[in-house]
Design a protein around this motif. Sequence first.
Motif, PDB file in Angstrom:
ATOM      1  N   MET A 173       0.819  -1.200   0.000  1.00 51.26           N
ATOM      2  CA  MET A 173       0.000   0.000   0.000  1.00 51.26           C
ATOM      3  C   MET A 173       0.858   1.257   0.000  1.00 51.26           C
ATOM      4  O   MET A 173       1.889   1.314   0.682  1.00 51.26           O
ATOM      5  N   VAL A 174       0.409   2.264  -0.766  1.00 53.21           N
ATOM      6  CA  VAL A 174       1.018   3.585  -0.693  1.00 53.21           C
ATOM      7  C   VAL A 174       0.287   4.365   0.399  1.00 53.21           C
ATOM      8  O   VAL A 174      -0.951   4.425   0.405  1.00 53.21           O
ATOM      9  N   VAL A 175       1.046   4.912   1.318  1.00 55.78           N
ATOM     10  CA  VAL A 175       0.453   5.613   2.460  1.00 55.78           C
ATOM     11  C   VAL A 175       1.139   6.960   2.661  1.00 55.78           C
ATOM     12  O   VAL A 175       2.305   7.158   2.293  1.00 55.78           O
ATOM     13  N   ASP A 179      -0.592  15.191   7.747  1.00 55.25           N
ATOM     14  CA  ASP A 179       0.255  16.388   7.719  1.00 55.25           C
ATOM     15  C   ASP A 179       0.946  16.538   6.369  1.00 55.25           C
ATOM     16  O   ASP A 179       1.030  17.643   5.819  1.00 55.25           O
ATOM     17  N   TYR A 180       1.462  15.431   5.827  1.00 55.30           N
ATOM     18  CA  TYR A 180       2.129  15.507   4.528  1.00 55.30           C
ATOM     19  C   TYR A 180       1.132  15.867   3.427  1.00 55.30           C
ATOM     20  O   TYR A 180       1.434  16.680   2.535  1.00 55.30           O
ATOM     21  N   LEU A 181      -0.044  15.287   3.468  1.00 57.20           N
ATOM     22  CA  LEU A 181      -1.032  15.492   2.405  1.00 57.20           C
ATOM     23  C   LEU A 181      -1.722  16.850   2.489  1.00 57.20           C
ATOM     24  O   LEU A 181      -2.310  17.306   1.503  1.00 57.20           O
ATOM     25  N   HIS A 182      -1.652  17.500   3.648  1.00 57.59           N
ATOM     26  CA  HIS A 182      -2.316  18.792   3.802  1.00 57.59           C
ATOM     27  C   HIS A 182      -1.699  19.813   2.828  1.00 57.59           C
ATOM     28  O   HIS A 182      -0.502  20.052   2.823  1.00 57.59           O
ATOM     29  N   GLY A 183      -2.530  20.392   2.009  1.00 57.89           N
ATOM     30  CA  GLY A 183      -2.065  21.394   1.049  1.00 57.89           C
ATOM     31  C   GLY A 183      -1.465  20.811  -0.212  1.00 57.89           C
ATOM     32  O   GLY A 183      -1.029  21.575  -1.096  1.00 57.89           O
ATOM     33  N   ARG A 184      -1.403  19.489  -0.318  1.00 60.27           N
ATOM     34  CA  ARG A 184      -0.882  18.844  -1.524  1.00 60.27           C
ATOM     35  C   ARG A 184      -2.010  18.113  -2.251  1.00 60.27           C
ATOM     36  O   ARG A 184      -2.965  17.640  -1.630  1.00 60.27           O
ATOM     37  N   LYS A 185      -1.862  17.967  -3.528  1.00 62.75           N
ATOM     38  CA  LYS A 185      -2.838  17.228  -4.319  1.00 62.75           C
ATOM     39  C   LYS A 185      -2.590  15.738  -4.140  1.00 62.75           C
ATOM     40  O   LYS A 185      -1.487  15.225  -4.380  1.00 62.75           O
ATOM     41  N   ARG A 186      -3.600  15.016  -3.714  1.00 59.62           N
ATOM     42  CA  ARG A 186      -3.452  13.571  -3.509  1.00 59.62           C
ATOM     43  C   ARG A 186      -3.225  12.882  -4.851  1.00 59.62           C
ATOM     44  O   ARG A 186      -3.887  13.206  -5.844  1.00 59.62           O
ATOM     45  N   PRO A 187      -2.310  11.937  -4.913  1.00 61.71           N
ATOM     46  CA  PRO A 187      -2.091  11.225  -6.183  1.00 61.71           C
ATOM     47  C   PRO A 187      -3.312  10.388  -6.557  1.00 61.71           C
ATOM     48  O   PRO A 187      -3.853   9.654  -5.728  1.00 61.71           O
ATOM     49  N   ARG A 189      -3.289   8.896  -9.930  1.00 61.21           N
ATOM     50  CA  ARG A 189      -2.734   7.926 -10.851  1.00 61.21           C
ATOM     51  C   ARG A 189      -1.266   7.699 -10.510  1.00 61.21           C
ATOM     52  O   ARG A 189      -0.644   8.487  -9.793  1.00 61.21           O
ATOM     53  N   ILE A 190      -0.706   6.626 -11.059  1.00 61.18           N
ATOM     54  CA  ILE A 190       0.673   6.263 -10.732  1.00 61.18           C
ATOM     55  C   ILE A 190       1.639   7.382 -11.125  1.00 61.18           C
ATOM     56  O   ILE A 190       2.562   7.716 -10.377  1.00 61.18           O
ATOM     57  N   ASP A 191       1.399   8.017 -12.271  1.00 62.42           N
ATOM     58  CA  ASP A 191       2.301   9.082 -12.732  1.00 62.42           C
ATOM     59  C   ASP A 191       2.309  10.286 -11.791  1.00 62.42           C
ATOM     60  O   ASP A 191       3.258  11.081 -11.801  1.00 62.42           O
ATOM     61  N   ASP A 192       1.268  10.442 -10.988  1.00 64.04           N
ATOM     62  CA  ASP A 192       1.207  11.574 -10.060  1.00 64.04           C
ATOM     63  C   ASP A 192       2.299  11.504  -8.997  1.00 64.04           C
ATOM     64  O   ASP A 192       2.589  12.518  -8.335  1.00 64.04           O
ATOM     65  N   LEU A 193       2.895  10.305  -8.817  1.00 62.55           N
ATOM     66  CA  LEU A 193       3.943  10.169  -7.802  1.00 62.55           C
ATOM     67  C   LEU A 193       5.174  11.010  -8.139  1.00 62.55           C
ATOM     68  O   LEU A 193       5.997  11.294  -7.260  1.00 62.55           O
ATOM     69  N   ARG A 194       5.316  11.409  -9.398  1.00 63.27           N
ATOM     70  CA  ARG A 194       6.444  12.259  -9.782  1.00 63.27           C
ATOM     71  C   ARG A 194       6.418  13.591  -9.033  1.00 63.27           C
ATOM     72  O   ARG A 194       7.449  14.236  -8.879  1.00 63.27           O
ATOM     73  N   LEU A 267      -3.872   5.456  -3.804  1.00 59.66           N
ATOM     74  CA  LEU A 267      -3.701   4.651  -5.014  1.00 59.66           C
ATOM     75  C   LEU A 267      -4.123   3.200  -4.816  1.00 59.66           C
ATOM     76  O   LEU A 267      -3.543   2.279  -5.402  1.00 59.66           O
ATOM     77  N   THR A 268      -5.142   2.961  -4.005  1.00 54.35           N
ATOM     78  CA  THR A 268      -5.545   1.581  -3.701  1.00 54.35           C
ATOM     79  C   THR A 268      -5.998   0.781  -4.932  1.00 54.35           C
ATOM     80  O   THR A 268      -5.788  -0.442  -4.967  1.00 54.35           O
ATOM     81  N   PRO A 269      -6.592   1.403  -5.981  1.00 61.54           N
ATOM     82  CA  PRO A 269      -6.964   0.587  -7.157  1.00 61.54           C
ATOM     83  C   PRO A 269      -5.756  -0.002  -7.881  1.00 61.54           C
ATOM     84  O   PRO A 269      -5.904  -0.944  -8.674  1.00 61.54           O
TER      85      PRO A 269
END
Length: 324
Positions: A173-175, A179-187, A189-194, A267-269
């Motif tokens: 699982m990607v977790v 705090d990290y996700l606050h103010g950031r766009k959640r990924p 799709r896989i390419d969003d990890l860039r 990215l659970t799917p």
Amino acid sequence: MKHDFTIRQSPLDGVEAFLAVAKHRNFRRAAAELAVTPSAMSQAVRTLEERVGAALFARTTRSVGLTEAGERFLSRAKPAFEELVAASEAARDLGQRPAGLLRLAVPRSVVPLILEPVIAAFCRAYPEIEVEIAASEEMVDLAAGGFDAGIRLGQLIAPDMIAVRLTQPFPFMVVGSPDYLHGRKRPQRIDDLRQHACLRLRRANGSIAHWPFVDGNKSVEAVVSGPLIAHDYSTLVGAAIQGVGLAQVPGPLARAPIADGRLQALLTPFAVTGPGVFLYYPGKRQVLPKLRAFIEHVRYRGADAPRGAMSTRGSRKADRVKSR
């Protein structure tokens, strides 16, 4: 160089016969004790005397006595032989009942996942077994390291090992922390990890692991980057909780921090499912009772475990698979 394919005579050959004759001072009674013929007993002692280079018994038609050389030989050989017999019995004892030192090579991240729930109960159930856990991410040679067995993710176990399933297959699982996700766009799709800081794992062979995913029927390996490289999953989980970045970790390790809100699943799917965790040992090695007891204990304790936790459902034959 010509090799001699015959086994040389051992210094111990004939010692048991000598001790029996010295005990009874009689070849016939000594032969009866060892269930051999008197002539075989006499020949064994004679061969021993030839090898030692001195007569050990003074024989007459009516009596058998020890020579001075025989007395000296007896004083040293008797306790040494008794110690060898005791050593043999001690080794035989380990082959007949669960006892002795059970050494397991285990990755650090697997310790809380597999061993902590069962180790206390196992030690209570088998007080004559001492359990030693060598926690390391290195892939060790079980035989060279003196280990009875190892525990690893199934995909990392050599195909010539006998593997016993300890967990059901579970997702990687990607977790990330709130705090990290606050103010950031959640990924999404896989390419969003860039666009994200990704925490990476360095394998035992020195390579940095890519992040595996499934996209429909296609397997994908994402090359990610980020501020931290660790050698074990537990460190990655801890760093993700602290907001250092996203991590891809075995589902069971993330379950508790997800449940209490310290981490969120992403990215659970696209999550790939790994084969699970296995106990493994060399296929040609005899399974001593101490290891068999541990295998059965884990199987029993895991019988009602939830999916992804420790479990060994399925037939015993099916569990003894060769992981690839």
